[in-house]
Design a protein around this motif. Structure first.
Motif, short mmCIF file in Angstrom:
data_model
loop_
_atom_site.label_atom_id
_atom_site.label_comp_id
_atom_site.label_asym_id
_atom_site.label_seq_id
_atom_site.Cartn_x
_atom_site.Cartn_y
_atom_site.Cartn_z
N THR A 63 -7.03 6.02 -1.19
CA THR A 63 -7.74 7.29 -1.01
C THR A 63 -7.60 7.79 0.42
OG1 THR A 63 -9.34 6.65 -2.72
CG2 THR A 63 -9.98 8.42 -1.20
N LEU A 64 -7.77 6.89 1.40
CA LEU A 64 -7.66 7.29 2.80
C LEU A 64 -6.23 7.72 3.15
CD1 LEU A 64 -9.90 4.55 4.48
CD2 LEU A 64 -10.43 6.98 4.18
N MET A 65 -5.23 6.99 2.61
CA MET A 65 -3.85 7.35 2.89
C MET A 65 -3.49 8.70 2.26
SD MET A 65 -1.76 3.74 2.57
CE MET A 65 -0.22 4.57 2.90
N ALA A 66 -4.03 8.95 1.07
CA ALA A 66 -3.76 10.24 0.44
C ALA A 66 -4.35 11.38 1.26
CB ALA A 66 -4.35 10.25 -0.98
N ILE A 67 -5.55 11.16 1.78
CA ILE A 67 -6.15 12.19 2.64
C ILE A 67 -5.34 12.37 3.91
CG2 ILE A 67 -8.19 12.78 3.98
CD1 ILE A 67 -9.86 11.32 1.86
N ASP A 68 -4.93 11.25 4.51
CA ASP A 68 -4.18 11.30 5.77
C ASP A 68 -2.83 11.98 5.59
OD1 ASP A 68 -3.40 10.81 8.40
OD2 ASP A 68 -2.58 8.84 7.89
N GLN A 69 -2.12 11.59 4.53
CA GLN A 69 -0.77 12.12 4.33
C GLN A 69 -0.78 13.53 3.73
OE1 GLN A 69 2.00 10.56 5.40
NE2 GLN A 69 0.74 8.85 6.14
N GLY A 70 -1.82 13.83 2.93
CA GLY A 70 -1.81 15.11 2.25
C GLY A 70 -2.56 16.20 2.99
N LEU A 71 -3.67 15.84 3.62
CA LEU A 71 -4.51 16.85 4.25
C LEU A 71 -4.48 16.81 5.78
CD1 LEU A 71 -7.64 16.55 1.92
CD2 LEU A 71 -5.70 18.12 1.71
N MET A 72 -4.13 15.68 6.33
CA MET A 72 -4.11 15.53 7.78
C MET A 72 -2.67 15.49 8.28
SD MET A 72 -7.39 15.53 8.18
CE MET A 72 -7.63 15.06 9.87
N SER A 73 -2.50 15.04 9.50
CA SER A 73 -1.17 15.05 10.13
C SER A 73 -0.34 13.82 9.79
CB SER A 73 -1.32 15.15 11.66
OG SER A 73 -2.12 14.08 12.14
N GLY A 74 -0.92 12.85 9.06
CA GLY A 74 -0.16 11.66 8.66
C GLY A 74 0.06 10.67 9.77
N ASN A 75 -0.80 10.63 10.75
CA ASN A 75 -0.64 9.69 11.88
C ASN A 75 -1.73 8.62 11.90
OD1 ASN A 75 -2.80 11.27 12.52
ND2 ASN A 75 -2.10 11.80 14.58
N ALA A 76 -2.21 8.22 10.68
CA ALA A 76 -3.24 7.17 10.55
C ALA A 76 -4.53 7.54 11.25
CB ALA A 76 -2.72 5.82 11.04
N PHE A 77 -4.86 8.81 11.22
CA PHE A 77 -6.10 9.32 11.78
C PHE A 77 -6.24 9.01 13.28
CE2 PHE A 77 -7.13 8.35 7.29
CZ PHE A 77 -7.38 9.63 6.84
N CYS A 78 -5.12 9.14 14.01
CA CYS A 78 -5.20 8.87 15.46
C CYS A 78 -6.11 9.84 16.18
CB CYS A 78 -3.79 8.95 16.07
SG CYS A 78 -2.75 7.55 15.64
N ASP A 79 -6.24 11.04 15.67
CA ASP A 79 -7.04 12.06 16.35
C ASP A 79 -8.52 11.98 16.01
OD1 ASP A 79 -4.60 12.98 17.28
OD2 ASP A 79 -4.34 14.36 15.58
N ILE A 80 -8.91 11.09 15.12
CA ILE A 80 -10.30 10.98 14.69
C ILE A 80 -10.91 9.71 15.25
CG2 ILE A 80 -11.86 10.86 12.71
CD1 ILE A 80 -9.80 12.37 11.09
N ASN A 81 -12.07 9.84 15.81
CA ASN A 81 -12.77 8.67 16.36
C ASN A 81 -14.26 8.73 15.92
OD1 ASN A 81 -13.16 6.33 17.82
ND2 ASN A 81 -13.61 7.43 19.73
N PRO A 82 -14.78 7.72 15.21
CA PRO A 82 -14.09 6.48 14.85
C PRO A 82 -13.09 6.68 13.72
CG PRO A 82 -16.28 6.50 13.91
CD PRO A 82 -16.19 7.73 14.77
#
Length: 315
Positions: A20-39
């Motif tokens: 689920t997290l990878m689908a959100i990251d790859q589909g809706l975000m930039s696909g960089n393993a949520f580097c821009d989000i903290n935590p």
């Protein structure tokens, strides 16, 4: 309470979280393993698995999160020192591993504590049940003892009354007294008292529940055996059973003043009574008492009139 699920189900839950997290990251975000989000959202499966299932599942989740992080993350921008790049890249997986280890051990400790409490609770339940059973047995024993004491006191009074009636001059009172003494000792009213004179074995009276016309036992194998060797015959003994099969449970000899067989007490049935040595001994004591009575059925000439058995007592 801590969840206990099969390892395959734990793996399926873990994969669903990461998928689920990878689908959100790859589909809706930039696909960089949520580097821009903290935590970082990949903390979620690590914390969930470590908190729910312990160290092993937490470390497995941390390993998967770290692999995703190393594959797709880009935590730096522009030219950066190589050592600083490695530090930025490894700091997140290191925190995941440490957190999974610490949280997993806390979870394991909590699991052990809960298991100990459950064992103590089960032990307390077993002890309470055993205590309740012991109390129930003690209560039942106390009730039986009270009944036995009350019955014993009543039996003593009845025996004393029967003994007094035995000394009365009229034959009806004597016969009643003898019947009551036998009934007290035999704990049943289903019996017959047989008089023995020479080879004649004749029924004289019976208990209140004795059924039918009592037969003449003069020629019976049971009477012949008792005439030959006066001893108790018991239906619970294989050697005596054929002799008593037609007549009852127990035959007790009554010895006269000259040590010969004077009478036979034949117990036909006794509901709820088991023939024991104490039971037989009790009847033998009554038989001995009757045998020593000088007026027993007029065996002495002076008491001949008392031999007449009152109406209704002859079996």
């Amino acid at each position: 309470m801590l969840k206990k699920r099969p390892i395959l189900l734990q793996c399926a839950e873990m994969l669903i979280l990461f998928a689920t997290l990878m689908a959100i990251d790859q589909g809706l975000m930039s696909g960089n393993a949520f580097c821009d989000i903290n935590p970082n959202p990949y903390w979620l499966p690590v914390l969930v698995m470590a908190t729910t299932y312990g160290t092993g599942s937490g470390l497995a989740a941390a390993a998967i999160a770290s692999a995703i992080w190393f594959r797709w993350s880009n935590p730096w921008s522009g030219a950066t020192d190589h050592i600083e790049q490695q530090l930025r890249l490894s700091i997140q997986p290191m925190l995941w591993m440490v957190t999974a280890l610490v949280t997993g051990e806390v979870t394991a400790s909590r699991r052990n504590r809960i298991a100990d409490q459950e064992r103590q609770h089960q032990a307390m339940d077993r002890n309470w049940k055993k205590l309740a059973e012991i109390i129930a047995r003690l209560t039942d024993t106390n009730r039986k003892l009270q009944v036995r004491i009350a019955t014993g006191q009543r039996t003593i009074v009845q025996a004393m009354a029967a003994g007094l009636d035995l000394s009365k001059p009229d034959p009806e009172s004597q016969a009643d007294a003898v019947a009551r003494l036998i009934a007290l000792a035999a704990q049943t009213e289903d019996f017959t008292f047989y008089d023995v004179r020479g080879a004649q074995v004749t029924a004289r009276f019976g208990g209140k529940t004795a059924q039918g016309q009592a037969p003449d036992l003069s020629r019976s194998p049971m009477a012949q055996a008792m005439l030959a060797t006066p001893r108790p015959l018991r239906a619970d003994r294989a050697a005596d059973r054929p002799l008593l099969s037609e007549w009852g449970l127990l035959a007790v000899p009554v010895a006269g003043a000259e040590e010969g067989l004077a009478a036979i007490i034949l117990v036909h049935s006794a509901a709820g009574i088991r023939i024991t040595e104490a039971y037989v001994a009790q009847l033998l004591q009554v038989a001995d008492l009757l045998g020593k009575c000088p007026a027993l059925f007029g065996r002495e000439q002076a008491f001949a009139p008392k031999w007449l058995v009152p109406e209704g007592k002859v079996a």
